[in-house]
Write an enzyme that holds these catalytic residues in place. Sequence first.
Site, PDB file in Angstrom:
ATOM      1  N   TYR A   1      64.844  42.120 -43.864  1.00  0.00           N
ATOM      2  CA  TYR A   1      66.222  41.919 -43.413  1.00  0.00           C
ATOM      3  C   TYR A   1      67.210  42.612 -44.349  1.00  0.00           C
ATOM      4  O   TYR A   1      68.341  42.891 -43.965  1.00  0.00           O
ATOM      5  CB  TYR A   1      66.570  40.422 -43.332  1.00  0.00           C
TER       6      TYR A   1
ATOM      7  N   LYS B   1      50.636  38.286 -45.049  1.00  0.00           N
ATOM      8  CA  LYS B   1      49.821  39.106 -44.141  1.00  0.00           C
ATOM      9  C   LYS B   1      49.094  40.140 -45.010  1.00  0.00           C
ATOM     10  O   LYS B   1      49.273  41.356 -44.854  1.00  0.00           O
ATOM     11  CB  LYS B   1      50.760  39.756 -43.103  1.00  0.00           C
TER      12      LYS B   1
ATOM     13  N   ASP C   1      49.749  34.803 -39.030  1.00  0.00           N
ATOM     14  CA  ASP C   1      49.396  34.570 -37.621  1.00  0.00           C
ATOM     15  C   ASP C   1      48.594  33.272 -37.484  1.00  0.00           C
ATOM     16  O   ASP C   1      48.807  32.486 -36.561  1.00  0.00           O
ATOM     17  CB  ASP C   1      48.654  35.773 -37.000  1.00  0.00           C
TER      18      ASP C   1
ATOM     19  N   ASP D   1      61.568  32.829 -41.426  1.00  0.00           N
ATOM     20  CA  ASP D   1      62.549  32.688 -40.351  1.00  0.00           C
ATOM     21  C   ASP D   1      61.845  32.223 -39.075  1.00  0.00           C
ATOM     22  O   ASP D   1      62.243  31.248 -38.418  1.00  0.00           O
ATOM     23  CB  ASP D   1      63.222  34.061 -40.137  1.00  0.00           C
TER      24      ASP D   1
ATOM     25  N   ASP E   1      61.549  28.149 -37.377  1.00  0.00           N
ATOM     26  CA  ASP E   1      62.023  27.813 -36.023  1.00  0.00           C
ATOM     27  C   ASP E   1      60.907  27.142 -35.233  1.00  0.00           C
ATOM     28  O   ASP E   1      61.136  26.176 -34.501  1.00  0.00           O
ATOM     29  CB  ASP E   1      62.493  29.078 -35.280  1.00  0.00           C
TER      30      ASP E   1
END
Length: 353
Positions: free
Chosen positions: A142, A187, A219, A243, A247
Site C-alpha cells: 500500500y 506467503k 491462503d 487488511d 475483514d
Amino acid sequence: MIKNIAVIRGDGIGPEITAQAIRVLDRIAELYGHTFNYTEVDMGGCAIDKYGDPLPESELEKCLASDSVLLGAVGGEKWNNVEGDKRPEKGLLRLRAGMGVYSNNRPAKIWKQLSEASPLKKEIVDKGIDFIIVRELIGGIYFGEHKTEGNTAIDVLRYSEAEIERIGRIGFETARKRNKKLCSVEKSNVLDSSRLWKKVMHRLAEEYSDVELSDMLVDNCAMQIVKNPSQFDVIVTENMFGDILSDEASMITGSIGMIPSSSLGATDCGLYEPIHGSAPDIAGKDIANPVGTILSAAMMLRFSFNMPKEADAIEAAVSAYLDAGYRTADIMSEGMTQIGCRQCGDIIVSCLK
Ligand code: NAD
C-alpha cells in the site's frame, strides 16, 4: 486527567457514530473526574469539498498535537472519481503515516449475546472466537510505488528487516499478555518479502521463548479462520494480508459494526476507529451501529490514556446493553428490540457505572 482528543467525524455514517462515542466519553469524564477536550479535524470527502485535499497539513498537525485521534469513517461515492492522490482514503493513509502508527490491532471476538449472528456453524462458534490480528500498517504494497505504464500497472511490495522487527515485537508482546500463542502469517512459498518476514519472526522468537510461535501461509489462514477460529490467539501479519484477513475475521463475529481497532506507533498517541467504512447506504438514517466506535474510544482509554477501569466500564456497559435485549438493525434478531444509532448511545450511556 486532562486529555486532548482530535475527532475526525468524516463522511457517511461517520458523524452519527462518533457523536455517540463522544457522549460515552463525556459520561466517563463525569463519572471518573477527567476532562476530555475535543478538536474537530476535517479529513476525507468533507475535506476534499472544503479544501480540495483529503488531509491538509493543518488538519494533520491538529492530530499530531493531540493525545490521540478518534475517527469515524471516510469516503463515499461522491468522491469515487477523484484522481488517485486526492481520494478520501489517501487522507487516511497519510494520517497513519504522519502519525507513524505502524501497528494496527483488531480484536475478533464474539459477544456471547450475538453468537447466533455469526455465519459460522454453531459447533464452531461454541468452541469460542477470541483472537487479535496485529497488522503492519504503514509499509508493504500500500505504501510502495504505484504506477501505470501503457497497459501495465505496477505496485511495489517492499519490507525492511527493521519494519518487520518492530511489528513482530508488538505481536510477541500482545501474545505475551494473552495466551502466549503467536501465529505469523505470510506467503513465504512465493514472496521474498515473506521469507524475510519469517526469518525475522523466528529470530525474535528466541527472545520471546515464553511465546509459542507458529507459521501459516496466508491462503491457509483465510481457510482456517472460518474452519477453526478457536485455534488462534494472536495473528501477526503484513499490511495487505492483515487488511483482508481482519475483514474476514470481523464477519465471523456477526457484524462489522461491532468491532473497534487501535493503531499505535512509538508514542502513546494512537488512532482509534471502527473497522468498517462510511456505509453511505445507511448514512443519515440513524440506523448505524455505533458500538465499534464506542469500543474504539474504550481502546483509546486503555492503550493511550492508561485508564483501564474506565475502558472496562465502557465494555461492561456495551455488554449490559446487549443483555437488555436491544439491537441496532445490523444485529437484529427475533425477540429483541430494534433501536437506532442515537438510542443505542442513550442506552450505553445509561448503563455506564
Ligand atoms: P462499509 O464498511 O462502509 O459498508 C459495508 C456494509 O456494512 C454496508 O452494507 C454498510 O451499511 C454496513 N455497515 C458498515 N458499518 C456499519 C455500521 N456501523 N452499522 C451498520 N451497518 C454497517 O464498506 P464499503 O461499502 O465497502 O465502503 C463504503 C465507503 O467507505 C467507501 O468509500 C470506502 O472507500 C470507505 N471505507 C472507509 C474506511 C475508513 O474510513 N477506515 C474503511 C473501509 C471503507
